[in-house]
Design an enzyme around this catalytic site. Sequence first.
Site, PDB file in Angstrom:
ATOM      1  N   HIS A 227       0.754  -1.154  -0.119  1.00 54.40           N
ATOM      2  CA  HIS A 227      -0.028   0.007  -0.094  1.00 54.40           C
ATOM      3  C   HIS A 227       0.915   1.154   0.018  1.00 54.40           C
ATOM      4  O   HIS A 227       1.851   1.081   0.179  1.00 54.40           O
ATOM      5  CB  HIS A 227      -1.074  -0.012   1.103  1.00 54.40           C
ATOM      6  N   ASP A 229       0.673   5.226   1.789  1.00 55.98           N
ATOM      7  CA  ASP A 229      -0.244   5.898   2.897  1.00 55.98           C
ATOM      8  C   ASP A 229      -0.780   6.979   2.457  1.00 55.98           C
ATOM      9  O   ASP A 229      -0.175   7.821   1.521  1.00 55.98           O
ATOM     10  CB  ASP A 229       1.013   6.125   4.006  1.00 55.98           C
ATOM     11  N   HIS A 284       4.576   0.283  -0.381  1.00 56.16           N
ATOM     12  CA  HIS A 284       5.302  -0.532   0.746  1.00 56.16           C
ATOM     13  C   HIS A 284       4.718  -1.809   1.578  1.00 56.16           C
ATOM     14  O   HIS A 284       3.532  -1.656   1.254  1.00 56.16           O
ATOM     15  CB  HIS A 284       6.075   0.324   2.027  1.00 56.16           C
ATOM     16  N   ARG A 294       7.014  -8.770  15.989  1.00 55.85           N
ATOM     17  CA  ARG A 294       7.556  -7.310  15.507  1.00 55.85           C
ATOM     18  C   ARG A 294       6.458  -6.328  15.726  1.00 55.85           C
ATOM     19  O   ARG A 294       5.256  -6.610  15.642  1.00 55.85           O
ATOM     20  CB  ARG A 294       7.863  -7.616  14.043  1.00 55.85           C
TER      21      ARG A 294
HETATM   22  C1  LIG Z   1      -5.787   8.447   8.465  1.00 55.98           C
HETATM   23  C2  LIG Z   1      -5.553   7.142   8.251  1.00 55.98           C
HETATM   24  C3  LIG Z   1      -4.677   6.849   7.446  1.00 55.98           C
HETATM   25  C4  LIG Z   1      -4.599   5.118   7.636  1.00 55.98           C
HETATM   26  C5  LIG Z   1      -6.208   4.997   7.766  1.00 55.98           C
HETATM   27  C6  LIG Z   1      -6.332   6.095   8.993  1.00 55.98           C
HETATM   28  O1  LIG Z   1      -7.590   6.206   9.271  1.00 55.98           O
HETATM   29  C7  LIG Z   1      -5.702   5.748  10.302  1.00 55.98           C
HETATM   30  C8  LIG Z   1      -4.944   4.141  10.066  1.00 55.98           C
HETATM   31  C9  LIG Z   1      -3.833   4.317   8.715  1.00 55.98           C
HETATM   32  C10 LIG Z   1      -3.555   3.009   8.380  1.00 55.98           C
HETATM   33  C11 LIG Z   1      -2.375   2.400   9.304  1.00 55.98           C
HETATM   34  C12 LIG Z   1      -1.865   1.253   8.412  1.00 55.98           C
HETATM   35  C13 LIG Z   1      -1.791   1.057   7.053  1.00 55.98           C
HETATM   36  C14 LIG Z   1      -2.991   1.924   6.386  1.00 55.98           C
HETATM   37  C15 LIG Z   1      -3.017   1.688   4.832  1.00 55.98           C
HETATM   38  C16 LIG Z   1      -4.205   1.365   7.042  1.00 55.98           C
HETATM   39  O2  LIG Z   1      -4.955   0.280   6.658  1.00 55.98           O
HETATM   40  O3  LIG Z   1      -4.611   1.860   8.020  1.00 55.98           O
HETATM   41  C17 LIG Z   1      -2.949   3.251   6.863  1.00 55.98           C
HETATM   42  C18 LIG Z   1      -4.335   4.191   6.468  1.00 55.98           C
HETATM   43  C19 LIG Z   1      -3.804   5.174   5.200  1.00 55.98           C
HETATM   44  O4  LIG Z   1      -2.705   5.379   5.153  1.00 55.98           O
HETATM   45  O5  LIG Z   1      -4.726   4.927   3.983  1.00 55.98           O
HETATM   46  O1  LIG Z   2       5.134  -2.300   9.933  1.00 54.44           O
HETATM   47  C1  LIG Z   2       5.626  -1.723   9.191  1.00 54.44           C
HETATM   48  O2  LIG Z   2       6.962  -1.791   8.840  1.00 54.44           O
HETATM   49  C2  LIG Z   2       4.613  -0.783   8.162  1.00 54.44           C
HETATM   50  C3  LIG Z   2       3.788  -0.154   8.749  1.00 54.44           C
HETATM   51  C4  LIG Z   2       3.034   0.782   7.732  1.00 54.44           C
HETATM   52  O3  LIG Z   2       3.001   0.486   6.350  1.00 54.44           O
HETATM   53  C5  LIG Z   2       1.709   1.473   8.171  1.00 54.44           C
HETATM   54  O4  LIG Z   2       1.722   1.634   9.242  1.00 54.44           O
HETATM   55  O5  LIG Z   2       1.357   2.392   7.256  1.00 54.44           O
HETATM   56 FE   LIG Z   3       2.172   2.261   5.671  1.00 58.29          FE
END
Ligand SMILES: C=C1C[C@]23C[C@@]1(O)CC[C@H]2[C@@]12CCC[C@@](C)(C(=O)O1)[C@H]2[C@@H]3C(=O)O
Ligand SMILES: O=C(O)CCC(=O)C(=O)O
Ligand SMILES: [Fe+2]
Length: 369
Positions: A227, A229, A284, A294
């Site tokens: 994905h 961010d 990533h 981890r």
């Molecule tokens: C603001 C945000 C980005 C995120 C979705 C969220 O509401 C809070 C969690 C974030 C996260 C963290 C893990 C990876 C990710 C892709 C996910 O599933 O939740 C990211 C979201 C994002 O960046 O789209």
């Molecule tokens: O655990 C990791 O190294 C990646 C975490 C991550 O990609 C995320 O929280 O958006």
């Molecule tokens: Fe991420």
Amino acid sequence: MSLNLSEAFKPHPVYLHDDDHINFDSVQEVPDSHAWPQVVDYLSDLSDVDSVPIIDLMDPNAATLVGNACETWGVFQVINHGIPIHLLEDLESVGRRLFQLPAQQKLKVARGPDGMSGYGRARISCFFPKLLWSEGFTIFGSPIEQARQLWPQEYTTFCDVTEEYQKEMKRLSTRLMWIMLGSLGITEDDLSWAGPKNKYEGPCAALQLNSYPPCPDPKIVMGLAAHTDSTLLTVLYQTNTSGLQVFRDGGRWVTVPPKRGALVINVGDLLQILSNGRFPSVLHRAVVHQSRHRLSFAYLCGPPSNIQISPLPKLIDQKHPPLYHPVTWNEYLGIKYKHLNQALSVIRLFKPQDGSVDMNDMKRMKVGC
Ligand SMILES: C=C1C[C@]23C[C@@]1(O)CC[C@H]2[C@@]12CCC[C@@](C)(C(=O)O1)[C@H]2[C@@H]3C(=O)O
Ligand SMILES: O=C(O)CCC(=O)C(=O)O
Ligand SMILES: [Fe+2]
């Protein structure tokens, strides 16, 4: 500071059912629900020949190095960033205390289907046919409500540490944002919402605690699927256990080796939009281990949720027309959680004239997401 991203998630709820919640502690064999058809390809890891830049923020040349890293990698590690090591260690220790709780306890603070804070599986998980080998805890603002439910007598340590960490992250991410934008010639006057006149209070952000329990067969599972961010930038503390991999042109996954005290900085989708594609967001994922549990901690940093983000006028000219429609963070999350890794194409104004697709989309197609 406005922070109301919950509207974005209403149309795309993520359910966390008790009955498909796997208790990672007791599992002897990977269940079919978590066995991915495509085995994680560790062989493509060529970290020795190509490695993510490590930048010393005290280096007088740091801004140039950061600009180059953003353009060529979309990710870099920083050292001498000013975050005390004891705070990183304290965060890891409260994180371990949280994820070591019995599953039934953690489910007490489960994030609602369209909610923002709490315990649950990653929001991206619903896009994949198999489940992820991970669990997460998302914090927006204060975690006091959840902490009180988890530790009625002793909730303050968790709150103190996570709040202090968020305070430090806000400072560091603001500094990094200006270094990154500064390397493109952007100043505070060019970004109306973030300039001093608007009493900019810093970014809006989420703190995501990620847990990747040990797995009997790590090669057939996925910790966090590929994905980008949906942020301006993300500051990731990946503790001392490897697992983070970034995608490089040519179809290779490169491991980002943990370095004591270092933090990983990812370019997010909103910075790709703001920079008009000059800084592509980094694709990533996270892989898991057989015997090590981890943890990682991501500070996901965006603009105030209702501010329009569009390619910066200073980066636009006849040769470089604007590539993306303006969107707010709220709107972008709505698009992302409908289209996931095609979200940037959805808001792209026109496709490149030579008929090729967006470079980042090409990468995403290669990894099948
Ligand atoms: C603001 C945000 C980005 C995120 C979705 C969220 O509401 C809070 C969690 C974030 C996260 C963290 C893990 C990876 C990710 C892709 C996910 O599933 O939740 C990211 C979201 C994002 O960046 O789209
Ligand atoms: O655990 C990791 O190294 C990646 C975490 C991550 O990609 C995320 O929280 O958006
Ligand atoms: Fe991420």
